[in-house]
Design a protein around this motif. Structure first.
Motif, short mmCIF file in Angstrom:
data_model
loop_
_atom_site.label_atom_id
_atom_site.label_comp_id
_atom_site.label_asym_id
_atom_site.label_seq_id
_atom_site.Cartn_x
_atom_site.Cartn_y
_atom_site.Cartn_z
N LEU A 161 0.83 -1.21 0.00
CA LEU A 161 0.00 0.00 0.00
C LEU A 161 0.87 1.26 0.00
O LEU A 161 0.54 2.25 -0.67
CB LEU A 161 -0.94 -0.01 1.21
N LEU A 178 -1.89 -9.62 -3.65
CA LEU A 178 -1.40 -8.27 -3.39
C LEU A 178 -1.00 -7.56 -4.68
O LEU A 178 -1.30 -6.37 -4.86
CB LEU A 178 -0.22 -8.31 -2.42
N GLY A 182 -2.25 -7.92 -7.40
CA GLY A 182 -3.48 -7.52 -8.06
C GLY A 182 -3.86 -6.08 -7.75
O GLY A 182 -4.55 -5.43 -8.54
N LEU A 183 -3.39 -5.59 -6.63
CA LEU A 183 -3.71 -4.21 -6.26
C LEU A 183 -3.12 -3.21 -7.26
O LEU A 183 -3.68 -2.14 -7.47
CB LEU A 183 -3.21 -3.90 -4.85
N ARG A 193 -3.02 -3.64 -10.43
CA ARG A 193 -4.00 -3.58 -11.52
C ARG A 193 -5.20 -2.73 -11.12
O ARG A 193 -5.71 -1.95 -11.91
CB ARG A 193 -4.43 -5.00 -11.87
N VAL A 194 -5.62 -2.92 -9.88
CA VAL A 194 -6.75 -2.14 -9.40
C VAL A 194 -6.41 -0.64 -9.45
O VAL A 194 -7.21 0.17 -9.93
CB VAL A 194 -7.13 -2.55 -7.96
N ARG A 228 -9.76 5.04 -15.08
CA ARG A 228 -11.18 5.39 -15.09
C ARG A 228 -11.44 6.81 -14.64
O ARG A 228 -12.29 7.51 -15.17
CB ARG A 228 -11.94 4.43 -14.15
N ASP A 279 -10.55 3.26 -4.07
CA ASP A 279 -10.70 1.98 -4.77
C ASP A 279 -9.67 0.96 -4.29
O ASP A 279 -10.00 -0.19 -4.02
CB ASP A 279 -10.53 2.19 -6.28
N ARG A 289 -8.12 0.91 -1.53
CA ARG A 289 -8.37 0.53 -0.16
C ARG A 289 -9.53 -0.47 -0.07
O ARG A 289 -9.48 -1.43 0.70
CB ARG A 289 -8.68 1.78 0.69
N ARG A 290 -10.55 -0.23 -0.86
CA ARG A 290 -11.66 -1.19 -0.86
C ARG A 290 -11.17 -2.58 -1.23
O ARG A 290 -11.51 -3.58 -0.59
CB ARG A 290 -12.73 -0.75 -1.86
N ALA A 291 -10.33 -2.63 -2.26
CA ALA A 291 -9.81 -3.93 -2.69
C ALA A 291 -8.93 -4.54 -1.60
O ALA A 291 -9.05 -5.73 -1.29
CB ALA A 291 -9.01 -3.77 -3.99
N LEU A 299 -10.90 -5.88 1.23
CA LEU A 299 -11.53 -7.15 0.86
C LEU A 299 -10.55 -8.31 1.01
O LEU A 299 -10.88 -9.38 1.52
CB LEU A 299 -12.03 -7.05 -0.58
N LEU A 300 -9.32 -8.06 0.60
CA LEU A 300 -8.31 -9.12 0.72
C LEU A 300 -7.99 -9.41 2.18
O LEU A 300 -7.94 -10.56 2.60
CB LEU A 300 -7.03 -8.70 -0.01
#
Lengths: 224, 224
Positions: free
Chosen positions: A95, A171, A173-174, A176-177, A184, A201, A203-205, A208-209
């Motif tokens: 992060l 992790l 994957g974050l 990509r997020v 976007r 966004d 942080r939401r991901a 979730l993890l």
DNA sequence: CTATCAACTTTCAGTGACTGTAAAGTTCGC
DNA sequence: GCGAACTTTACAGTCACTGAAAGTTGATAG
């Protein structure tokens, strides 16, 4: 293009400076040409010609045509490794690094008038160009390796054990997020909100993890 | 090679049969040659010659050299889509498909005497060959898209929202876990234990995802 | 200031994956 | 058998990428 021109201390011969300039010139003009005409429609020889340099020289600087666009894929790794060592946990490390990259992009976006539009086109170019997406995935793969190793080392288990692997994959994957969010929101939102929106966004991901895929199960991700 | 020779019902013209045979011949001999001499050391023209076929014909059947080895990457997708539709949750769907693939591999391993050794070499080949790893990642990327779409559709949100994305990425990571486990255990364990050992690894990874990365925090994945 | 050395660039010739096209060969429905 | 639909082939070409040898240029010692 996205590079934030990390100013090197002055102690630098003419040789080194020229190399840095050439490298920069190559990525810049290549990216420009790709944005204009599409990745496939530009031959490496043309980039070389546009830079007044031989084709072979391009390949002396960059291993592949794709690497002309995604300058310095190792930068992320170089930042990530120490972060992993010093942070309290891999999640924190990731992060932190992501936040750093986001800041860098945001400040670059603010530094030029047409930056937003260029970034949007840049993201679209990558999305629309299979080889570039593949290159991006390759870089992600390297990050997975680095993170898995760090976790495994800390836990004293082999790095190809299932846990380090799956955690590292998740992790990474974050990234990509974050990239998706950036692509976007960069066009629609005012620059001031951009960082917050993207961070939200990510942080939401991440939540979730960390909390588990069952965490937000208003609509059945895990078995009921 | 890994393909389980899905026998087609008899209603099949000579044309179709020959095509299937040629296709099979191509993957088989190509894989054999790659295992023997390495992916890079074998030219597509050689594979064609070994099969008594023109080089162009190879490219009529397979889009790339890599696809000669990873036959039918779409099989997984074709299996996954209905599984996603019918299963109670994406996690269940993925675990089901993975279990099915594992069963198929296990029965293939049992069907030939030297299967174990061949599979080990096969896994090593992929691991050691960057283009093949890249191709594997590309297939994984497609799976991510499929899963993210399914989740998003079910939840009624855009598929590029952070949640579907990160969940899909994490779940697809299970394929890698399963492949890694297979590669690790195929050589050391008796065939009878293989499936259980691999399944155990996959389950550990899946549990970690479902329960949250903080779940097994004996050694700090998430912040303490 | 100059000779020298090392690094860098260029030129050149080549490899090999992949594509389009048009002609020749096969299979299928009749 | 015969024509239509489909495959395979031969051929010519594009383009990313590589190695080797020769030329050029920046650094350095005398």
């Amino acid at each position: 293009m996205i590079t934030v021109d990390w100013t090197d201390p002055g102690g630098e011969g003419l040789r080194e400076r020229k190399k840095r300039q050439t490298r920069q010139l190559l990525t810049d003009t290549a990216t420009e040409m790709f944005l204009d005409r599409g990745f496939d429609a530009v031959r490496v020889a043309e980039v070389a010609a546009a830079c007044g340099v031989s084709e072979k020289t391009v390949y002396n600087y960059f291993p592949t045509k794709e690497s002309l666009v995604v300058d310095h894929p190792d930068t992320a790794i170089a930042t990530l490794r120490p972060a992993l060592a010093s942070a309290k946990s891999p999640v924190d490390a990731v992060l932190t690094v992501l936040a750093g990259e986001l800041r860098a992009v945001a400040s670059w976006l603010a530094s030029q008038p047409d930056a937003v539009e260029r970034f949007a086109r840049f993201a679209a170019l990558i999305d629309a160009t299979p080889p570039l997406r593949a290159y991006q995935r390759e870089m992600a793969g390297r990050l997975v390796g680095v993170i898995a190793e760090a976790i495994a080392a800390r836990a004293g288990v082999p790095s190809d054990d299932p846990e380090p692997q799956i955690v590292a994959i998740a992790l990474v994957g974050l990234w990509r997020v974050q990239f998706a969010a950036l692509a976007r929101y960069v066009d629609g939102r005012p620059a001031s909100e951009l960082v917050d929106a993207v961070t939200a966004d990510v942080r939401r991901a991440a939540d979730l993890l960390v909390g588990g895929l069952g965490g937000c199960d208003q609509l059945g991700i895990t078995r009921s």
